[in-house]
Design an enzyme around this catalytic site. Structure first.
Site, PDB file in Angstrom:
ATOM      1  N   LYS A   1      -4.898   0.531  10.875  1.00  0.00           N
ATOM      2  CA  LYS A   1      -3.763  -0.070  10.137  1.00  0.00           C
ATOM      3  C   LYS A   1      -3.458  -1.465  10.680  1.00  0.00           C
ATOM      4  O   LYS A   1      -3.304  -2.419   9.913  1.00  0.00           O
ATOM      5  CB  LYS A   1      -2.499   0.790  10.265  1.00  0.00           C
ATOM      6  CG  LYS A   1      -2.682   2.207   9.774  1.00  0.00           C
ATOM      7  CD  LYS A   1      -1.728   2.538   8.672  1.00  0.00           C
ATOM      8  CE  LYS A   1      -2.022   3.902   8.079  1.00  0.00           C
ATOM      9  NZ  LYS A   1      -2.238   3.876   6.645  1.00  0.00           N
TER      10      LYS A   1
ATOM     11  N   LYS B   1       0.876  -1.186   0.000  1.00  0.00           N
ATOM     12  CA  LYS B   1       0.000   0.000   0.000  1.00  0.00           C
ATOM     13  C   LYS B   1       0.900   1.219   0.000  1.00  0.00           C
ATOM     14  O   LYS B   1       1.724   1.406   0.884  1.00  0.00           O
ATOM     15  CB  LYS B   1      -0.898  -0.004   1.237  1.00  0.00           C
ATOM     16  CG  LYS B   1      -1.321   1.377   1.726  1.00  0.00           C
ATOM     17  CD  LYS B   1      -2.206   2.160   0.793  1.00  0.00           C
ATOM     18  CE  LYS B   1      -2.255   3.642   1.133  1.00  0.00           C
ATOM     19  NZ  LYS B   1      -2.610   3.983   2.493  1.00  0.00           N
TER      20      LYS B   1
ATOM     21  N   GLY C   1       0.867   8.416   1.763  1.00  0.00           N
ATOM     22  CA  GLY C   1       1.571   9.285   2.708  1.00  0.00           C
ATOM     23  C   GLY C   1       2.734  10.041   2.097  1.00  0.00           C
ATOM     24  O   GLY C   1       2.761  10.322   0.898  1.00  0.00           O
TER      25      GLY C   1
ATOM     26  N   GLY D   1      -4.909  11.170  -1.504  1.00  0.00           N
ATOM     27  CA  GLY D   1      -5.498  12.273  -0.742  1.00  0.00           C
ATOM     28  C   GLY D   1      -5.255  13.689  -1.228  1.00  0.00           C
ATOM     29  O   GLY D   1      -6.200  14.347  -1.680  1.00  0.00           O
TER      30      GLY D   1
ATOM     31  N   ASP E   1      -5.892   1.127   2.288  1.00  0.00           N
ATOM     32  CA  ASP E   1      -5.325   0.077   3.156  1.00  0.00           C
ATOM     33  C   ASP E   1      -6.215  -1.161   3.097  1.00  0.00           C
ATOM     34  O   ASP E   1      -5.721  -2.295   3.009  1.00  0.00           O
ATOM     35  CB  ASP E   1      -5.275   0.534   4.627  1.00  0.00           C
ATOM     36  CG  ASP E   1      -4.251   1.619   4.875  1.00  0.00           C
ATOM     37  OD1 ASP E   1      -3.415   1.854   3.993  1.00  0.00           O
ATOM     38  OD2 ASP E   1      -4.287   2.239   5.961  1.00  0.00           O
TER      39      ASP E   1
END
Ligand SMILES: NC(=[NH2+])NCCC[C@H](N)C(=O)O
Length: 296
Positions: free
Chosen positions: A250, A37, A40, A73, A191
């Site tokens: 997570k 994944k 970030g 995002g 995720d």
């Protein structure tokens, strides 16, 4: 002179050690699926991004079968802004009305996905971009929260397309958008998508690239990293409250995939350059490794 020779011998030994340490892992993981994944900081910072891409191509080159699942995002927010649609969140979830869903799909599947595909190809890999709709990879169902709009859960996974691609040396790059049985598109947490795909494939590894070192006993202190736990201990850390806040989903995601047969899941820090190679090809790794129950 003698000292010089000794110095050079030691320096060369250090340099080659890392490569040599990788051999058993290259042998052990050859032909095995690793679902990563990607999100970030490692996705925002272009230097880090290049390194993740190179690491993925490396994995593929030495015979592993990497599958990349990504979110997106910040880019979604900036496009919503350009289009004059206000980004709204409720309990950390994006409120996804029909107009927002259109933008999410356009940005994730059209831009973010294709950018990653292109970067992998430039680095010498062979990537193919997909979303949940392609080859019926994922069907979605509504997540169920009141007033949240088209936020979905994974209803089913059909791994055939991923199998076909990765068996033939392609690197699948999956965006976390999928349709329900009526063709309505949903935005799904990346995720979760990665975890469900790893489970359906019986993957060797699920690796979550995050903005934290891993599971820490004191979340403010990176030196309290827990390097390795089994699934039972991971569940215990959640119920004891050691795992808290944003780490709960997570770790839960890792535990769910392990319970469904994934061998190991890893939470690693995408802010560390080459975190993927350090975790997979060294003995001590770099983050937290959670082992499935078959290792107990
Ligand atoms: N966080 C850790 N303790 N990692 C250990 C990794 C060991 C080995 N490289 C593997 O991927 O299986």
């Amino acid at each position: 002179m003698a000292n010089d020779t000794e110095y050079i011998r030691q320096a060369e030994a250090n340099r080659v050690e890392i490569l040599s340490e990788a051999l058993p892992y290259i042998q052990q993981f050859a032909g095995r699926t690793v679902v990563v994944k990607y999100g970030g900081a490692a996705m925002k910072d272009s230097t880090l991004k290049d390194k993740v891409i190179r690491d993925i191509v490396f994995l593929s080159c030495v015979g592993l079968r990497p599958i990349l699942v990504h979110g997106g995002g910040p880019e979604i927010n900036s496009w919503l802004g350009k289009l004059g649609i206000e980004a709204q969140f409720k309990n950390g979830l994006r409120v996804t009305d029909a107009a927002t869903m259109d933008v999410v799909e356009m940005v994730l599947v059209g831009r973010v996905n294709k950018e990653i595909v292109s970067l992998i190809n430039q680095a010498g890999g062979m990537a193919v971009g997909l979303c949940g709709k392609d080859g019926n990879l994922i069907t979605a169902r509504p997540q169920g929260d009141e007033g949240i709009g088209f936020v979905g859960e994974v209803s089913s996974v059909n791994i055939k397309i991923l199998d076909t691609l990765s068996k033939n040396g392609y690197i699948p790059v999956v965006s976390s958008v999928a349709a329900d049985d009526n063709g309505q598109a949903y935005n799904i947490n990346a995720d979760t998508v990665a975890g469900e795909i790893a489970a359906a494939l019986g993957a060797e590894k699920l690796i979550l690239l995050t903005d934290t070192r891993g599971i820490l006993t004191d979340y403010k202190d990176p030196s309290t990293l827990i390097p390795k736990v089994d699934i039972r201990e991971a569940r215990q850390l959640i119920s004891d409250g050691v795992v808290s806040g944003g780490m709960i989903p997570k770790v839960t995601c890792c535990v769910r995939s392990l319970a469904q047969g994934v061998k190991a899941s890893h939470i690693i820090d995408g802010r560390i350059p080459h975190a993927l190679l350090l975790e997979i090809f060294t003995d001590v790794g770099i983050g937290t490794m959670i082992l499935g129950s078959q290792f107990k």
